[in-house]
Design a protein around this motif. Structure first.
Motif, PDB file in Angstrom:
ATOM      1  N   LEU A 116       3.020  -9.282   1.908  1.00 56.11           N
ATOM      2  CA  LEU A 116       2.657  -8.838   2.965  1.00 56.11           C
ATOM      3  C   LEU A 116       3.384  -7.722   3.491  1.00 56.11           C
ATOM      4  N   HIS A 117       2.995  -6.694   3.711  1.00 57.51           N
ATOM      5  CA  HIS A 117       3.866  -5.238   3.557  1.00 57.51           C
ATOM      6  C   HIS A 117       4.829  -5.271   4.743  1.00 57.51           C
ATOM      7  N   PRO A 118       4.666  -5.426   5.884  1.00 58.19           N
ATOM      8  CA  PRO A 118       5.873  -5.564   6.823  1.00 58.19           C
ATOM      9  C   PRO A 118       6.822  -6.681   6.563  1.00 58.19           C
ATOM     10  N   THR A 119       6.586  -7.613   5.768  1.00 58.58           N
ATOM     11  CA  THR A 119       7.747  -8.546   5.243  1.00 58.58           C
ATOM     12  C   THR A 119       8.502  -8.400   4.024  1.00 58.58           C
ATOM     13  N   VAL A 120       8.440  -7.073   3.544  1.00 63.28           N
ATOM     14  CA  VAL A 120       8.827  -6.767   2.137  1.00 63.28           C
ATOM     15  C   VAL A 120      10.374  -6.231   2.379  1.00 63.28           C
ATOM     16  N   LEU A 121      11.102  -6.884   1.413  1.00 68.31           N
ATOM     17  CA  LEU A 121      12.483  -6.138   0.890  1.00 68.31           C
ATOM     18  C   LEU A 121      12.333  -6.011  -0.365  1.00 68.31           C
ATOM     19  N   GLY A 122      12.802  -4.777  -0.882  1.00 64.13           N
ATOM     20  CA  GLY A 122      12.613  -4.291  -2.150  1.00 64.13           C
ATOM     21  C   GLY A 122      13.665  -3.349  -2.546  1.00 64.13           C
ATOM     22  N   ARG A 123      13.951  -3.110  -3.824  1.00 69.42           N
ATOM     23  CA  ARG A 123      15.016  -2.205  -4.255  1.00 69.42           C
ATOM     24  C   ARG A 123      14.829  -0.728  -3.972  1.00 69.42           C
ATOM     25  N   ALA A 124      15.715  -0.048  -3.370  1.00 72.01           N
ATOM     26  CA  ALA A 124      15.571   1.316  -3.098  1.00 72.01           C
ATOM     27  C   ALA A 124      15.152   2.337  -4.051  1.00 72.01           C
ATOM     28  N   SER A 125      15.669   1.967  -5.394  1.00 72.20           N
ATOM     29  CA  SER A 125      15.207   2.546  -6.602  1.00 72.20           C
ATOM     30  C   SER A 125      13.642   2.627  -6.531  1.00 72.20           C
ATOM     31  N   PHE A 126      12.895   1.578  -6.384  1.00 70.22           N
ATOM     32  CA  PHE A 126      11.458   1.538  -6.571  1.00 70.22           C
ATOM     33  C   PHE A 126      10.731   2.376  -5.410  1.00 70.22           C
ATOM     34  N   PHE A 127      11.386   2.454  -4.393  1.00 69.42           N
ATOM     35  CA  PHE A 127      10.561   2.998  -3.213  1.00 69.42           C
ATOM     36  C   PHE A 127      10.820   4.373  -3.153  1.00 69.42           C
ATOM     37  N   LYS A 128      12.085   4.930  -3.885  1.00 61.48           N
ATOM     38  CA  LYS A 128      12.297   6.408  -4.006  1.00 61.48           C
ATOM     39  C   LYS A 128      11.434   6.685  -5.207  1.00 61.48           C
ATOM     40  N   ASN A 129      11.418   6.158  -6.216  1.00 62.61           N
ATOM     41  CA  ASN A 129      10.682   6.521  -7.452  1.00 62.61           C
ATOM     42  C   ASN A 129       9.224   6.529  -7.532  1.00 62.61           C
ATOM     43  N   VAL A 130       8.569   5.588  -6.530  1.00 57.99           N
ATOM     44  CA  VAL A 130       7.371   5.258  -6.516  1.00 57.99           C
ATOM     45  C   VAL A 130       6.858   5.468  -5.141  1.00 57.99           C
ATOM     46  N   PRO A 131       6.746   6.614  -4.526  1.00 56.53           N
ATOM     47  CA  PRO A 131       6.679   6.667  -3.090  1.00 56.53           C
ATOM     48  C   PRO A 131       5.292   6.432  -2.650  1.00 56.53           C
ATOM     49  N   TYR A 132       5.043   6.115  -1.333  1.00 60.70           N
ATOM     50  CA  TYR A 132       3.705   6.171  -0.740  1.00 60.70           C
ATOM     51  C   TYR A 132       2.999   7.329  -0.686  1.00 60.70           C
ATOM     52  N   ILE A 133       1.763   7.087  -0.736  1.00 56.19           N
ATOM     53  CA  ILE A 133       0.597   8.251  -0.707  1.00 56.19           C
ATOM     54  C   ILE A 133      -0.199   8.197   0.565  1.00 56.19           C
ATOM     55  N   GLN A 134       0.067   9.303   1.257  1.00 53.82           N
ATOM     56  CA  GLN A 134      -0.636   9.211   2.610  1.00 53.82           C
ATOM     57  C   GLN A 134      -2.236   9.233   2.338  1.00 53.82           C
ATOM     58  N   GLU A 135      -2.772   9.652   1.303  1.00 55.84           N
ATOM     59  CA  GLU A 135      -4.157   9.896   1.263  1.00 55.84           C
ATOM     60  C   GLU A 135      -4.718   8.445   1.178  1.00 55.84           C
ATOM     61  N   ASN A 136      -3.939   7.611   0.679  1.00 57.75           N
ATOM     62  CA  ASN A 136      -4.593   5.977   0.331  1.00 57.75           C
ATOM     63  C   ASN A 136      -4.193   5.067   1.712  1.00 57.75           C
ATOM     64  N   VAL A 137      -3.743   5.778   2.672  1.00 58.20           N
ATOM     65  CA  VAL A 137      -3.753   4.758   4.079  1.00 58.20           C
ATOM     66  C   VAL A 137      -5.087   4.773   4.528  1.00 58.20           C
ATOM     67  N   PRO A 138      -5.533   3.482   4.855  1.00 62.21           N
ATOM     68  CA  PRO A 138      -4.890   2.376   5.313  1.00 62.21           C
ATOM     69  C   PRO A 138      -4.636   1.326   3.998  1.00 62.21           C
ATOM     70  N   ALA A 139      -4.892   1.817   2.939  1.00 62.85           N
ATOM     71  CA  ALA A 139      -4.636   0.918   1.889  1.00 62.85           C
ATOM     72  C   ALA A 139      -3.259   1.149   1.080  1.00 62.85           C
ATOM     73  N   GLU A 140      -2.575   1.753   1.700  1.00 66.50           N
ATOM     74  CA  GLU A 140      -1.027   2.289   0.957  1.00 66.50           C
ATOM     75  C   GLU A 140      -0.517   1.157   0.710  1.00 66.50           C
ATOM     76  N   ASP A 141      -0.632  -0.037   1.123  1.00 61.50           N
ATOM     77  CA  ASP A 141       0.386  -1.236   1.081  1.00 61.50           C
ATOM     78  C   ASP A 141      -0.112  -1.862  -0.383  1.00 61.50           C
ATOM     79  N   TYR A 142      -1.162  -2.044  -0.597  1.00 63.55           N
ATOM     80  CA  TYR A 142      -1.878  -2.474  -1.747  1.00 63.55           C
ATOM     81  C   TYR A 142      -1.535  -1.482  -2.961  1.00 63.55           C
TER      82      TYR A 142
END
Length: 295
Positions: A159-185
């Motif tokens: 569940l997206h708002p419950t996630v704790l993850g390594r910063a390296s993943f978030f910084k290297n694999v960023p969110y994509i605005q065009e995929n909102v509202p499926a950006e979490d999957y």
């Protein structure tokens, strides 16, 4: 305020016009048994009183850092801006209309560091804003293998708002605005493909608010269709239109089941959900919550 341990976590929050919920949100951080090193609060061009409340919170919580955007850039872009400003080893996601349970930060940080995982989520108590009463709870799988299977099916493993993850993943694999509202999957599917190891804390660690403007209340067929198309693109394969339609009908019917206040309507929506996806409905109903949000 009682001194609490600070952990190597940056909490990233993207906000747009959630002023009415922010006092509850910041209060839940204040009451946490462990504190994040920093709270990166990105205000995405709000036109309500969000910035006033956030500034007041930053006076009480000196680790709150406010990034006020002059115009709305979109949820995923706002999250990426927050992530770019993080300095911790781990990044915690949280939505400003939800509420942390006191032990969330402590429990997830202990879990992710102990088991050397890359992403740790949790379950959540679901409650409706209009009544402040619980209407259900989530039932996400705990083990990596089961989370992987769920994501490969085109469903949410965390569940997206419950996630704790390594910063390296978030910084290297960023969110994509065009995929909102499926950006979490999308982002967690790409994490998985990049080799991330997942886990979920079995018990609820947040109170997940449903209200008229929440994404959960405004679920559209196009979101489900986009999610399955993303699955097909990331992992290969083909999802039939019938699969997409039946899963959409299940999700909509189950959410109506949760929100129903009469026995008759709840029974009807439950029956329709069962026809669309009987195995999943049985698992969900089996975990109906008896909790009350501790507000």
């Amino acid at each position: 305020m009682q001194t609490r341990a600070t952990v190597d976590v940056s909490m990233v929050v993207a906000n747009f016009n959630n002023g009415r919920y922010l006092e509850d949100f910041f209060h839940s951080i204040l009451n946490s048994t462990s504190q994040p090193r920093e709270v990166i609060f990105v205000d995405d061009g709000s036109t309500d009183n969000s910035l006033i409340i956030a500034q007041r919170a930053s006076d009480a919580l000196d680790h709150v850092k406010i990034i006020a955007l002059s115009k709305n850039v979109g949820f995923a872009n706002a999250l990426n801006i927050g992530i770019a400003n993080c300095s911790s080893t781990y990044i915690m996601r949280m939505d400003p209309d939800d509420v942390l349970l006191p032990e969330r930060i402590e429990r997830q940080y202990e879990y992710i560091t102990r088991d050397a995982l890359d992403v740790v989520g949790s379950n959540a108590v679901i409650f409706h804003d209009s009544t402040n009463l619980p209407i259900g709870r989530t039932n996400f799988p705990a083990r990596h293998a089961d989370i992987e299977t769920t994501i490969l099916r085109g469903e949410h493993g965390v569940l997206h708002p419950t996630v704790l993850g390594r910063a390296s993943f978030f910084k290297n694999v960023p969110y994509i605005q065009e995929n909102v509202p499926a950006e979490d999957y999308d982002i967690f599917a790409r994490f998985l493909k990049a080799g991330a190891r997942f886990g979920n804390v079995a018990e609820p660690l947040i109170h997940y608010r449903i209200h008229d403007k929440s994404a959960s209340s405004r679920l559209r067929y196009a979101t489900i269709a986009r999610t399955f198309r993303l699955r097909d693109t990331i992992f290969g394969g083909y999802t039939s239109r019938w699969k997409i339609v039946s899963y959409y009908c299940f999700i909509k019917s189950y959410r109506n089941y949760l929100g129903s206040r009469s026995v008759v309507s709840k029974s009807l929506w439950g029956a329709l959900s069962s026809l669309c996806y009987p195995q999943k409905l049985v698992r969900k109903i089996a975990t109906r919550t008896v909790y009350r949000p501790g507000r």
